[in-house]
Design a protein around this motif. Structure first.
Motif, PDB file in Angstrom:
ATOM      1  N   ASP A  97       0.783  -1.179   0.069  1.00  0.00           N
ATOM      2  CA  ASP A  97      -0.004  -0.096   0.174  1.00  0.00           C
ATOM      3  C   ASP A  97       0.967   1.101  -0.009  1.00  0.00           C
ATOM      4  OD1 ASP A  97      -2.219  -1.527  -0.132  1.00  0.00           O
ATOM      5  OD2 ASP A  97      -2.692  -1.409   2.178  1.00  0.00           O
ATOM      6  N   LEU A  98       0.240   2.494  -0.551  1.00  0.00           N
ATOM      7  CA  LEU A  98       1.235   3.474  -0.828  1.00  0.00           C
ATOM      8  C   LEU A  98       1.490   4.019   0.468  1.00  0.00           C
ATOM      9  CD1 LEU A  98      -0.553   6.478  -0.349  1.00  0.00           C
ATOM     10  CD2 LEU A  98      -1.761   5.608  -2.178  1.00  0.00           C
ATOM     11  N   ASP A  99       0.621   4.029   1.608  1.00  0.00           N
ATOM     12  CA  ASP A  99       0.875   4.651   2.898  1.00  0.00           C
ATOM     13  C   ASP A  99       2.159   4.013   3.610  1.00  0.00           C
ATOM     14  OD1 ASP A  99      -0.717   2.339   3.121  1.00  0.00           O
ATOM     15  OD2 ASP A  99      -2.004   3.405   4.655  1.00  0.00           O
ATOM     16  N   ARG A 100       2.351   2.883   3.200  1.00  0.00           N
ATOM     17  CA  ARG A 100       3.552   1.951   3.521  1.00  0.00           C
ATOM     18  C   ARG A 100       4.780   2.338   2.651  1.00  0.00           C
ATOM     19  NH1 ARG A 100       3.563  -4.277   3.653  1.00  0.00           N
ATOM     20  NH2 ARG A 100       5.565  -3.640   4.388  1.00  0.00           N
ATOM     21  N   GLN A 101       4.646   2.596   1.572  1.00  0.00           N
ATOM     22  CA  GLN A 101       5.629   2.762   0.625  1.00  0.00           C
ATOM     23  C   GLN A 101       6.399   4.020   0.875  1.00  0.00           C
ATOM     24  OE1 GLN A 101       5.591   2.000  -3.717  1.00  0.00           O
ATOM     25  NE2 GLN A 101       3.693   0.962  -3.419  1.00  0.00           N
ATOM     26  N   PHE A 102       5.732   5.102   1.056  1.00  0.00           N
ATOM     27  CA  PHE A 102       6.505   6.306   1.417  1.00  0.00           C
ATOM     28  C   PHE A 102       7.593   6.190   2.475  1.00  0.00           C
ATOM     29  CE2 PHE A 102       3.600   8.101  -1.370  1.00  0.00           C
ATOM     30  CZ  PHE A 102       4.370   9.212  -1.959  1.00  0.00           C
ATOM     31  N   PRO A 103       7.130   5.737   3.848  1.00  0.00           N
ATOM     32  CA  PRO A 103       7.952   5.598   5.012  1.00  0.00           C
ATOM     33  C   PRO A 103       9.295   4.702   4.350  1.00  0.00           C
ATOM     34  CG  PRO A 103       5.795   5.408   5.445  1.00  0.00           C
ATOM     35  CD  PRO A 103       5.759   5.437   4.049  1.00  0.00           C
ATOM     36  N   GLU A 104       8.813   3.516   3.878  1.00  0.00           N
ATOM     37  CA  GLU A 104      10.213   2.504   3.558  1.00  0.00           C
ATOM     38  C   GLU A 104      11.040   3.132   2.567  1.00  0.00           C
ATOM     39  OE1 GLU A 104      10.111  -1.048   4.457  1.00  0.00           O
ATOM     40  OE2 GLU A 104       9.211   0.035   6.001  1.00  0.00           O
ATOM     41  N   VAL A 105      10.730   3.974   1.751  1.00  0.00           N
ATOM     42  CA  VAL A 105      11.492   4.801   0.543  1.00  0.00           C
ATOM     43  C   VAL A 105      12.536   5.705   1.504  1.00  0.00           C
ATOM     44  CG1 VAL A 105      11.779   6.130  -1.339  1.00  0.00           C
ATOM     45  CG2 VAL A 105      10.272   4.230  -1.250  1.00  0.00           C
ATOM     46  N   ALA A 106      11.641   6.482   2.365  1.00  0.00           N
ATOM     47  CA  ALA A 106      12.473   7.482   3.344  1.00  0.00           C
ATOM     48  C   ALA A 106      13.493   6.729   3.896  1.00  0.00           C
ATOM     49  CB  ALA A 106      11.346   8.001   3.846  1.00  0.00           C
ATOM     50  N   ALA A 107      13.228   5.750   4.554  1.00  0.00           N
ATOM     51  CA  ALA A 107      14.017   4.936   5.711  1.00  0.00           C
ATOM     52  C   ALA A 107      15.225   4.394   4.625  1.00  0.00           C
ATOM     53  CB  ALA A 107      13.447   3.862   6.447  1.00  0.00           C
ATOM     54  N   GLY A 108      14.950   4.192   3.393  1.00  0.00           N
ATOM     55  CA  GLY A 108      16.219   3.508   2.600  1.00  0.00           C
ATOM     56  C   GLY A 108      15.941   1.965   2.552  1.00  0.00           C
ATOM     57  N   ASN A 109      14.657   1.627   3.070  1.00  0.00           N
ATOM     58  CA  ASN A 109      14.229   0.029   3.127  1.00  0.00           C
ATOM     59  C   ASN A 109      13.851  -0.237   1.735  1.00  0.00           C
ATOM     60  OD1 ASN A 109      15.120  -0.146   5.743  1.00  0.00           O
ATOM     61  ND2 ASN A 109      13.220   0.072   6.319  1.00  0.00           N
ATOM     62  N   LEU A 110      13.512   0.649   0.717  1.00  0.00           N
ATOM     63  CA  LEU A 110      12.907   0.431  -0.486  1.00  0.00           C
ATOM     64  C   LEU A 110      13.683   1.325  -1.284  1.00  0.00           C
ATOM     65  CD1 LEU A 110      10.665  -1.273  -1.387  1.00  0.00           C
ATOM     66  CD2 LEU A 110       9.213   0.332  -1.354  1.00  0.00           C
TER      67      LEU A 110
END
Length: 300
Positions: A130-143
């Motif tokens: 889901d997009l609301d998970r993707q933004f934090p994961e990209v910001a944290a460098g996990n994605l």
């Protein structure tokens, strides 16, 4: 000076809390393990484990060092994995998240096909998210990169969002609905009808496009059910529980009891975007971004 073997010993013994089992996992004899542990304790100047004949427990000093020890072991294993993949001709890894709807409209398949033709030696890791998970994961460098719907409130400052495609809005109706036989449907004709919507708030992703279309038509939606995925939303439509605004590509999802029709009179669309960290130093990501420079898509 502490070595990788010392850190591995600390991590394994902290997990097992048993010298025999830890020695077996490390591939050494129990006396060797004891000797290496004593050597490590001499280097740091503190006992790392409290041991008696009956039990072994990690000491406060050992617990303090343990998180960093785990990080050292994790990074060493990652470096080893990178080296092994390079030896097999795999020159890096790219992790990509995507919302489920982009699998229907062709954006995901077009991007992946083009990238694979240019970078066959990149190990591609795909995750539907889901997009609301993707933004934090990209910001944290996990994605490394994500395919999402816009808008998204409070995009992290280091994250770039690049719009790739604007998808038209359609309406999904129960086949028994009086408007299901029309060539096009206006939202104003559905004023007062029951609607099924996504789980996202009105300012986020596809939910924002749907709410903008309702507002443009002067319709206050009566949302009776919500679901996180369009396949579930359309299934509820097929059960006769209401109508739903959906992206055009969902008309390819043939479910019993559902009729898809274009929306008449709306100017609203649902943007699809690529997100990534602007400061991420990653050759696979740079190659991926270069591969979509010429990306274009007309219609779903």
């Amino acid at each position: 000076m502490l070595t990788l073997k010392h850190y591995e010993l600390l991590c394994v013994l902290a997990e097992e809390l048993h010298f025999g089992r830890a020695a077996l996992r490390l591939g050494v004899s129990q006396p060797q393990l004891t000797q290496h542990l004593k050597q490590m304790e001499e280097i740091v100047g503190a006992l790392l484990f409290d041991r008696t004949r009956r039990r072994v427990s990690i000491s406060p000093a050992g617990a303090l060092i343990l998180p960093d020890a785990r990080a050292v072991v994790r990074h060493a294993r990652r470096a080893e994995d990178v080296a092994l993949r390079a030896g097999r001709g795999i020159l890096g890894e790219l992790s990509l998240g995507y919302v489920g709807a982009v699998a229907f409209n062709g954006v995901l398949s077009r991007i992946l096909a083009d990238f694979r033709s240019r970078a066959s030696q990149i190990d591609l890791r795909l995750m539907m998210m889901d997009l609301d998970r993707q933004f934090p994961e990209v910001a944290a460098g996990n994605l490394d990169v994500g395919l999402v719907r816009l808008p998204y409130p409070d995009i992290p400052p280091d994250v770039v969002a690049r719009t790739l495609h604007h998808e038209a809005l359609w309406i999904a109706l129960p086949e028994s609905h009086p408007l299901a036989g029309e060539d096009e449907v206006s939202l104003s004709d559905l004023d007062g009808a029951d609607f099924i919507a996504t789980h996202l708030p009105p300012n986020t992703g596809f939910s924002a496009a749907a709410h903008a279309a309702w507002a443009e038509a002067g319709v206050t939606p009566n949302i009776v059910h919500r679901a996180p995925q369009f396949a579930a939303i359309v299934s509820l439509v097929g059960a006769g529980l209401g109508a739903a605004i959906v992206p055009e590509a969902m008309r390819r999802a043939v479910l019993p009891g559902v009729a898809y029709r274009p929306l008449r009179g709306t100017t609203k669309t649902a943007p699809i975007a690529l997100i990534y960290r602007a400061d991420r130093e990653s050759p696979p990501l740079n190659l991926f971004l270069a591969s979509i420079e010429t990306f274009s898509m007309e219609g779903p």
